[in-house]
Design a protein around this motif. Structure first.
Motif, PDB file in Angstrom:
ATOM      1  N   VAL A   1       0.847  -1.183   0.000  1.00 26.69           N
ATOM      2  CA  VAL A   1       0.000   0.000   0.000  1.00 26.69           C
ATOM      3  C   VAL A   1       0.885   1.237   0.000  1.00 26.69           C
ATOM      4  CG1 VAL A   1      -0.181   0.078   2.532  1.00 26.69           C
ATOM      5  CG2 VAL A   1      -1.964   1.143   1.121  1.00 26.69           C
ATOM      6  N   VAL A   2       0.437   2.273  -0.700  1.00 31.97           N
ATOM      7  CA  VAL A   2       1.173   3.536  -0.774  1.00 31.97           C
ATOM      8  C   VAL A   2       0.258   4.644  -0.282  1.00 31.97           C
ATOM      9  CG1 VAL A   2       2.358   5.199  -2.260  1.00 31.97           C
ATOM     10  CG2 VAL A   2       2.512   2.738  -2.747  1.00 31.97           C
ATOM     11  N   GLY A   3       0.758   5.451   0.644  1.00 36.53           N
ATOM     12  CA  GLY A   3       0.010   6.601   1.133  1.00 36.53           C
ATOM     13  C   GLY A   3       0.775   7.882   0.876  1.00 36.53           C
ATOM     14  N   GLU A   4       0.046   8.972   0.648  1.00 33.50           N
ATOM     15  CA  GLU A   4       0.672  10.263   0.388  1.00 33.50           C
ATOM     16  C   GLU A   4       0.072  11.305   1.324  1.00 33.50           C
ATOM     17  OE1 GLU A   4       0.196  11.157  -3.736  1.00 33.50           O
ATOM     18  OE2 GLU A   4       1.626   9.623  -4.394  1.00 33.50           O
ATOM     19  N   LEU A   5       0.907  12.264   1.712  1.00 32.56           N
ATOM     20  CA  LEU A   5       0.506  13.302   2.650  1.00 32.56           C
ATOM     21  C   LEU A   5       0.727  14.665   2.012  1.00 32.56           C
ATOM     22  CD1 LEU A   5      -0.486  13.573   5.632  1.00 32.56           C
ATOM     23  CD2 LEU A   5       1.912  13.955   6.249  1.00 32.56           C
ATOM     24  N   ASP A   6      -0.292  15.520   2.068  1.00 30.22           N
ATOM     25  CA  ASP A   6      -0.198  16.881   1.549  1.00 30.22           C
ATOM     26  C   ASP A   6      -0.814  17.808   2.592  1.00 30.22           C
ATOM     27  OD1 ASP A   6      -0.008  19.200   0.130  1.00 30.22           O
ATOM     28  OD2 ASP A   6      -1.486  18.661  -1.406  1.00 30.22           O
ATOM     29  N   GLY A   7       0.040  18.355   3.463  1.00 29.50           N
ATOM     30  CA  GLY A   7      -0.460  19.178   4.550  1.00 29.50           C
ATOM     31  C   GLY A   7      -1.286  18.338   5.504  1.00 29.50           C
ATOM     32  N   ASP A   8      -2.554  18.745   5.714  1.00 27.32           N
ATOM     33  CA  ASP A   8      -3.425  17.964   6.590  1.00 27.32           C
ATOM     34  C   ASP A   8      -4.323  17.021   5.796  1.00 27.32           C
ATOM     35  OD1 ASP A   8      -5.154  19.732   5.420  1.00 27.32           O
ATOM     36  OD2 ASP A   8      -5.935  20.587   7.279  1.00 27.32           O
ATOM     37  N   GLU A   9      -3.986  16.803   4.526  1.00 28.23           N
ATOM     38  CA  GLU A   9      -4.741  15.883   3.677  1.00 28.23           C
ATOM     39  C   GLU A   9      -3.917  14.612   3.437  1.00 28.23           C
ATOM     40  OE1 GLU A   9      -7.750  16.217   2.428  1.00 28.23           O
ATOM     41  OE2 GLU A   9      -8.195  18.316   2.898  1.00 28.23           O
ATOM     42  N   GLY A  10      -4.498  13.459   3.736  1.00 23.48           N
ATOM     43  CA  GLY A  10      -3.842  12.191   3.454  1.00 23.48           C
ATOM     44  C   GLY A  10      -4.590  11.435   2.375  1.00 23.48           C
ATOM     45  N   GLU A  11      -3.886  10.584   1.654  1.00 25.06           N
ATOM     46  CA  GLU A  11      -4.546   9.801   0.606  1.00 25.06           C
ATOM     47  C   GLU A  11      -3.915   8.418   0.498  1.00 25.06           C
ATOM     48  OE1 GLU A  11      -5.245   9.974  -4.226  1.00 25.06           O
ATOM     49  OE2 GLU A  11      -5.354  11.834  -3.062  1.00 25.06           O
ATOM     50  N   VAL A  12      -4.756   7.393   0.499  1.00 33.25           N
ATOM     51  CA  VAL A  12      -4.316   6.040   0.197  1.00 33.25           C
ATOM     52  C   VAL A  12      -4.275   5.951  -1.323  1.00 33.25           C
ATOM     53  CG1 VAL A  12      -4.770   3.586   0.430  1.00 33.25           C
ATOM     54  CG2 VAL A  12      -5.330   5.143   2.301  1.00 33.25           C
ATOM     55  N   ARG A  13      -3.082   5.951  -1.865  1.00 28.37           N
ATOM     56  CA  ARG A  13      -2.892   6.155  -3.311  1.00 28.37           C
ATOM     57  C   ARG A  13      -2.922   4.858  -4.106  1.00 28.37           C
ATOM     58  NH1 ARG A  13      -3.121   7.240  -7.656  1.00 28.37           N
ATOM     59  NH2 ARG A  13      -2.057   8.741  -8.979  1.00 28.37           N
ATOM     60  N   TRP A  14      -2.267   3.820  -3.603  1.00 31.03           N
ATOM     61  CA  TRP A  14      -2.237   2.527  -4.283  1.00 31.03           C
ATOM     62  C   TRP A  14      -2.406   1.418  -3.258  1.00 31.03           C
ATOM     63  CZ3 TRP A  14      -2.329   2.816  -9.434  1.00 31.03           C
ATOM     64  CH2 TRP A  14      -1.748   3.924 -10.062  1.00 31.03           C
ATOM     65  N   LEU A  15      -3.116   0.360  -3.633  1.00 28.01           N
ATOM     66  CA  LEU A  15      -3.281  -0.800  -2.770  1.00 28.01           C
ATOM     67  C   LEU A  15      -3.354  -2.041  -3.648  1.00 28.01           C
ATOM     68  CD1 LEU A  15      -3.828  -2.076   0.006  1.00 28.01           C
ATOM     69  CD2 LEU A  15      -6.259  -1.611  -0.345  1.00 28.01           C
ATOM     70  N   PHE A  16      -2.400  -2.968  -3.449  1.00 31.17           N
ATOM     71  CA  PHE A  16      -2.330  -4.174  -4.264  1.00 31.17           C
ATOM     72  C   PHE A  16      -2.138  -5.393  -3.372  1.00 31.17           C
ATOM     73  CE2 PHE A  16      -0.477  -0.764  -6.925  1.00 31.17           C
ATOM     74  CZ  PHE A  16      -1.349  -0.809  -7.998  1.00 31.17           C
ATOM     75  N   VAL A  17      -2.808  -6.486  -3.726  1.00 27.44           N
ATOM     76  CA  VAL A  17      -2.613  -7.773  -3.057  1.00 27.44           C
ATOM     77  C   VAL A  17      -2.350  -8.811  -4.131  1.00 27.44           C
ATOM     78  CG1 VAL A  17      -3.633  -9.559  -1.602  1.00 27.44           C
ATOM     79  CG2 VAL A  17      -4.102  -7.147  -1.120  1.00 27.44           C
ATOM     80  N   ASP A  18      -1.302  -9.606  -3.935  1.00 25.75           N
ATOM     81  CA  ASP A  18      -0.987 -10.685  -4.866  1.00 25.75           C
ATOM     82  C   ASP A  18      -2.209 -11.598  -5.001  1.00 25.75           C
ATOM     83  OD1 ASP A  18      -0.064 -13.162  -5.989  1.00 25.75           O
ATOM     84  OD2 ASP A  18       1.979 -12.593  -5.445  1.00 25.75           O
TER      85      ASP A  18
END
Length: 306
Positions: free
Chosen positions: A75-92
């Motif tokens: 899983v990849v998360g990104e942070l922009d100030g007080d905004e967070g985003e779960v950007r990518w999520l992969f399961v084999d």
């Protein structure tokens, strides 16, 4: 299962998981998939953390069939100030059904909050045939659509917001505009007009009509939840919010409990059978009527690489 930050030695395996998951679940060509993998997971990007950048990667390490432990999800998360985003999520695909995606998602949401995120969003490409229902199971609501650029590729991406989000402020609206998010409801994004009908005037909504139109053969309701019975007499609960497209009719996730925690398999909405199989590549087929997993409505692609 162990959740941890990846090391440089994990980079190749992370890219392998991403390729495999996208090949199984995304209506994209192999060339498009490779472009995304290189753009988002090339070089040292799979080992990012919040200490060194505004993004972080978490991997899940697990065993399958008693074999050696390996990275099974990312899983990849990104942070922009007080905004967070779960950007990518992969399961084999070989590790699906074990709750890995849920663990990764909840862990990343927690990590984003620990880093100061007051609001958390989630996003996935429109071409993801199976991921949209995942966020909706957490009651995240589709906010709108934006364009995502990967090299020469420009693809639509759906953005979801958590249900506890406060009413939108003028500043938030401006931030969405700057992020290129075209605010739409889920119905609008699916191509529904929302035009009023006589039924609306009588108090029946479009959503009620859609619910009535989707026939679930061989089911009955228990506490409002559709249920079906297996050949050996077990009762299973059908999760209408966890939908997988099919050539003839959709498949819905089936569970042994009303809380949708103990997974049974899939229910075929075409014939009402629970005799549905899924191979290691994520291909789903009803053994009763032959209904097979397909791209979501309106999509056309060559499934030879799925």
């Amino acid at each position: 299962m162990e959740l941890r930050e990846p090391t440089p030695d994990d980079a190749d395996r992370v890219r392998e998981v991403v390729r495999s998951a996208m090949t199984t679940s995304y209506a994209l060509s192999p060339e498009q998939i490779e472009t995304i993998v290189e753009a988002q997971f090339g070089d040292d990007r799979p080992t990012r953390d919040f200490e060194g950048s505004d993004a972080a990667v978490i991997v899940a390490e697990s065993e399958v069939n008693g074999g050696p432990s390996t990275i099974a999800g990312v899983v990849v998360g990104e942070l922009d100030g007080d905004e967070g985003e779960v950007r990518w999520l992969f399961v084999d695909p070989e590790h699906r059904g074990a709750g890995i995606g849920t663990e990764l998602f909840e862990t990343m949401v927690g990590a984003l909050r620990d880093q100061g995120a007051e609001r958390v969003r989630a996003s996935t490409l429109e071409a993801n045939m199976e991921g949209h229902g995942f966020f909706e199971r957490f009651e995240y609501e589709r906010l709108g659509v934006r364009q995502a650029e990967f090299g020469d590729e420009s693809l639509e991406e759906y953005v979801y917001v958590e249900p506890s989000a406060d009413e939108e402020t003028e500043a938030e609206a401006e931030a969405e505009a700057e992020a290129g998010i075209d605010r739409k409801t889920k119905a609008e994004a699916d191509g529904e007009t929302g035009t009023a009908t006589e039924a609306d005037a009588d108090g029946e909504t479009d959503a009620d009509e859609a619910e009535a139109e989707v026939d679930l053969p061989g089911t009955e309701r228990r506490d409002g939840v559709p249920t079906a019975t297996t050949d050996d007499g077990r009762q299973v609960y059908v999760d209408r919010d966890d939908e997988l497209s099919g050539e003839e009719a959709p498949f819905f996730a089936a569970y042994l409990d009303e809380e949708f925690t103990e997974r049974y398999g899939y229910y075929c909405a075409y014939c009402g059978s629970l005799d549905v199989t899924e191979d290691t590549m994520g291909r789903v087929e009803c053994d009763e009527c032959g209904n097979t997993h397909a791209a979501r409505s309106g999509e056309a692609y060559d499934d030879s690489y799925l």
